[in-house]
Every structure is written in structure tokens, then in C-alpha cells.
Design a protein around this motif. Structure first.
Motif, mmCIF file in Angstrom:
data_model
loop_
_atom_site.group_PDB
_atom_site.id
_atom_site.type_symbol
_atom_site.label_atom_id
_atom_site.label_comp_id
_atom_site.label_asym_id
_atom_site.label_seq_id
_atom_site.Cartn_x
_atom_site.Cartn_y
_atom_site.Cartn_z
ATOM 1 N N LEU A 166 13.242 -18.609 -28.781
ATOM 2 C CA LEU A 166 12.457 -17.759 -27.889
ATOM 3 C C LEU A 166 12.091 -18.491 -26.611
ATOM 4 O O LEU A 166 11.994 -17.893 -25.553
ATOM 5 C CB LEU A 166 11.187 -17.295 -28.601
ATOM 6 C CG LEU A 166 10.242 -16.377 -27.852
ATOM 7 C CD1 LEU A 166 10.947 -15.082 -27.452
ATOM 8 C CD2 LEU A 166 9.026 -16.077 -28.692
ATOM 9 N N TYR A 167 11.890 -19.811 -26.727
ATOM 10 C CA TYR A 167 11.393 -20.583 -25.588
ATOM 11 C C TYR A 167 12.479 -21.503 -25.043
ATOM 12 O O TYR A 167 13.296 -22.045 -25.786
ATOM 13 C CB TYR A 167 10.207 -21.446 -26.009
ATOM 14 C CG TYR A 167 9.027 -20.643 -26.494
ATOM 15 C CD1 TYR A 167 8.242 -19.925 -25.605
ATOM 16 C CD2 TYR A 167 8.693 -20.613 -27.839
ATOM 17 C CE1 TYR A 167 7.157 -19.193 -26.045
ATOM 18 C CE2 TYR A 167 7.609 -19.887 -28.286
ATOM 19 C CZ TYR A 167 6.842 -19.182 -27.387
ATOM 20 O OH TYR A 167 5.774 -18.458 -27.821
ATOM 21 N N SER A 168 12.434 -21.694 -23.731
ATOM 22 C CA SER A 168 13.288 -22.702 -23.105
ATOM 23 C C SER A 168 12.469 -23.943 -22.750
ATOM 24 O O SER A 168 13.024 -24.964 -22.392
ATOM 25 C CB SER A 168 13.954 -22.142 -21.852
ATOM 26 O OG SER A 168 12.980 -21.760 -20.900
ATOM 27 N N GLY A 169 11.155 -23.863 -22.835
ATOM 28 C CA GLY A 169 10.249 -24.986 -22.636
ATOM 29 C C GLY A 169 9.142 -24.874 -23.654
ATOM 30 O O GLY A 169 9.280 -24.147 -24.641
ATOM 31 N N PHE A 170 8.032 -25.578 -23.419
ATOM 32 C CA PHE A 170 6.947 -25.501 -24.412
ATOM 33 C C PHE A 170 6.403 -24.081 -24.519
ATOM 34 O O PHE A 170 6.239 -23.554 -25.618
ATOM 35 C CB PHE A 170 5.821 -26.472 -24.044
ATOM 36 C CG PHE A 170 4.714 -26.463 -25.057
ATOM 37 C CD1 PHE A 170 4.917 -26.972 -26.326
ATOM 38 C CD2 PHE A 170 3.479 -25.927 -24.743
ATOM 39 C CE1 PHE A 170 3.902 -26.940 -27.274
ATOM 40 C CE2 PHE A 170 2.456 -25.896 -25.679
ATOM 41 C CZ PHE A 170 2.673 -26.407 -26.945
ATOM 42 N N LEU A 171 6.121 -23.458 -23.387
ATOM 43 C CA LEU A 171 5.650 -22.073 -23.393
ATOM 44 C C LEU A 171 6.473 -21.183 -22.472
ATOM 45 O O LEU A 171 6.132 -20.022 -22.269
ATOM 46 C CB LEU A 171 4.178 -22.010 -22.968
ATOM 47 C CG LEU A 171 3.183 -22.490 -24.010
ATOM 48 C CD1 LEU A 171 1.778 -22.480 -23.426
ATOM 49 C CD2 LEU A 171 3.238 -21.639 -25.249
ATOM 50 N N THR A 172 7.539 -21.713 -21.926
ATOM 51 C CA THR A 172 8.399 -20.940 -21.039
ATOM 52 C C THR A 172 9.364 -20.118 -21.875
ATOM 53 O O THR A 172 10.152 -20.664 -22.649
ATOM 54 C CB THR A 172 9.190 -21.874 -20.105
ATOM 55 O OG1 THR A 172 8.269 -22.709 -19.413
ATOM 56 C CG2 THR A 172 10.011 -21.074 -19.119
ATOM 57 N N VAL A 173 9.274 -18.806 -21.723
ATOM 58 C CA VAL A 173 10.159 -17.926 -22.477
ATOM 59 C C VAL A 173 11.543 -17.970 -21.849
ATOM 60 O O VAL A 173 11.689 -17.935 -20.624
ATOM 61 C CB VAL A 173 9.597 -16.492 -22.491
ATOM 62 C CG1 VAL A 173 10.541 -15.549 -23.209
ATOM 63 C CG2 VAL A 173 8.230 -16.475 -23.148
ATOM 64 N N ALA A 174 12.566 -18.051 -22.686
ATOM 65 C CA ALA A 174 13.941 -18.094 -22.210
ATOM 66 C C ALA A 174 14.285 -16.791 -21.496
ATOM 67 O O ALA A 174 13.711 -15.737 -21.765
ATOM 68 C CB ALA A 174 14.883 -18.313 -23.387
ATOM 69 N N GLU A 175 15.210 -16.874 -20.558
ATOM 70 C CA GLU A 175 15.630 -15.679 -19.823
ATOM 71 C C GLU A 175 16.261 -14.659 -20.772
ATOM 72 O O GLU A 175 15.915 -13.490 -20.751
ATOM 73 C CB GLU A 175 16.625 -16.066 -18.721
ATOM 74 C CG GLU A 175 15.990 -16.751 -17.543
ATOM 75 C CD GLU A 175 15.152 -15.800 -16.704
ATOM 76 O OE1 GLU A 175 15.588 -14.663 -16.452
ATOM 77 O OE2 GLU A 175 14.035 -16.192 -16.329
ATOM 78 N N THR A 176 17.214 -15.110 -21.553
ATOM 79 C CA THR A 176 17.878 -14.247 -22.525
ATOM 80 C C THR A 176 18.053 -15.005 -23.824
ATOM 81 O O THR A 176 18.015 -16.235 -23.853
ATOM 82 C CB THR A 176 19.272 -13.798 -22.027
ATOM 83 O OG1 THR A 176 20.046 -14.957 -21.787
ATOM 84 C CG2 THR A 176 19.172 -12.951 -20.774
#
Ligand SMILES: [Zn+2]
Length: 129
Positions: free
Chosen positions: A31-41
Motif C-alpha cells: 500500500l505504501y511507497s514510503g513510511f506513510l506515503t501511499v503508492a501511486e498504483t
């Protein structure tokens, strides 16, 4: 206008997928691309995850739940051991910080999964223009 097709879910339910920080549709992609950054897709199914808007919801739940737990624990420690006040100042901030950081990702994931489940936002990737 034709209603959107119902959301599908992988082997995990929507809340379990959210708590596991996985895609709310397939339950496999992160779901995330970082700690709290939601992935684009979603890497697995292509769901447009960037359309989420959990806002302050996870923080509110953490404040309410963690605040009640920490206050109850502090009152119990005070009543049971009567430690000096400086010990409270040393003891509880790490508990609050650690608890909040540990709860934030899964609760944000659960809120995003619930938004997806109840179609609070348009997650369909074909309208991403
Ligand atoms: Zn997915």
C-alpha cells in the motif's frame, strides 16, 4: 449512468489487507511507497491508490485510543508504585511516540481499505485521466 462494479478483494478481507498495509483490492501489492506515503498504483493489480483521502482519521483514532490507554497505564503506575514525577516524564513519551508510530500505518491502511470497500472515493483506474 451505470453503477461501478463492486470492489473485489483478494484472500485478505479489506480490513485485514489494510492492517497488513496491502492493497485493499488484491491484498498482495504494498500500500505504501514510503513510511506513510501511499503508492501511486498497486504493483500487483494496478489499482489507483493515490485517490485515497484518509485525512486525519487515523490520527484521531490513535489520539483517542492511545491516549486512553496511556492515561490508564499512567494512573495505574502512579497508584501502584507512586514513582517521582520525573519518571513519568521519562517513561510515557517513548510509549506514546512508539505506539503512535506503530499504529499509524496499519490504521491508515485500514481506513483506506474501508474507503475502498464503501466506495468513498473513485478508485477505478479507467477514470484516471
Ligand atoms: Zn492490488
Amino acid at each position: 449512468m451505470e453503477p461501478a462494479p463492486p470492489p473485489s478483494f483478494g484472500t485478505l478481507g479489506p480490513i485485514a489487507a489494510g492492517l497488513a498495509c496491502c492493497c485493499p483490492r488484491c491484498g498482495r501489492g504494498p500500500l505504501y511507497s514510503g513510511f506513510l506515503t501511499v503508492a501511486e498504483t498497486c504493483n500487483s493489480c494496478g489499482l489507483a491508490l493515490h485517490r485515497h483521502d484518509s485525512g486525519d482519521g487515523p490520527a484521531v483514532f490513535i489520539i483517542l485510543v492511545l491516549g486512553a490507554v496511556v492515561v490508564a497505564m499512567a494512573l495505574w503506575v502512579e497508584a501502584r508504585f507512586e514513582p517521582p514525577y520525573w519518571l513519568h516524564l521519562v517513561l510515557w513519551p517513548p510509549v506514546i511516540l512508539g505506539g503512535a508510530l506503530a499504529m499509524l500505518r496499519p490504521l491508515k491502511g485500514a481506513m483506506i481499505a474501508l474507503q475502498y470497500r464503501h466506495r468513498a472515493h473513485d478508485y477505478t483506474e479507467d477514470r484516471d485521466v
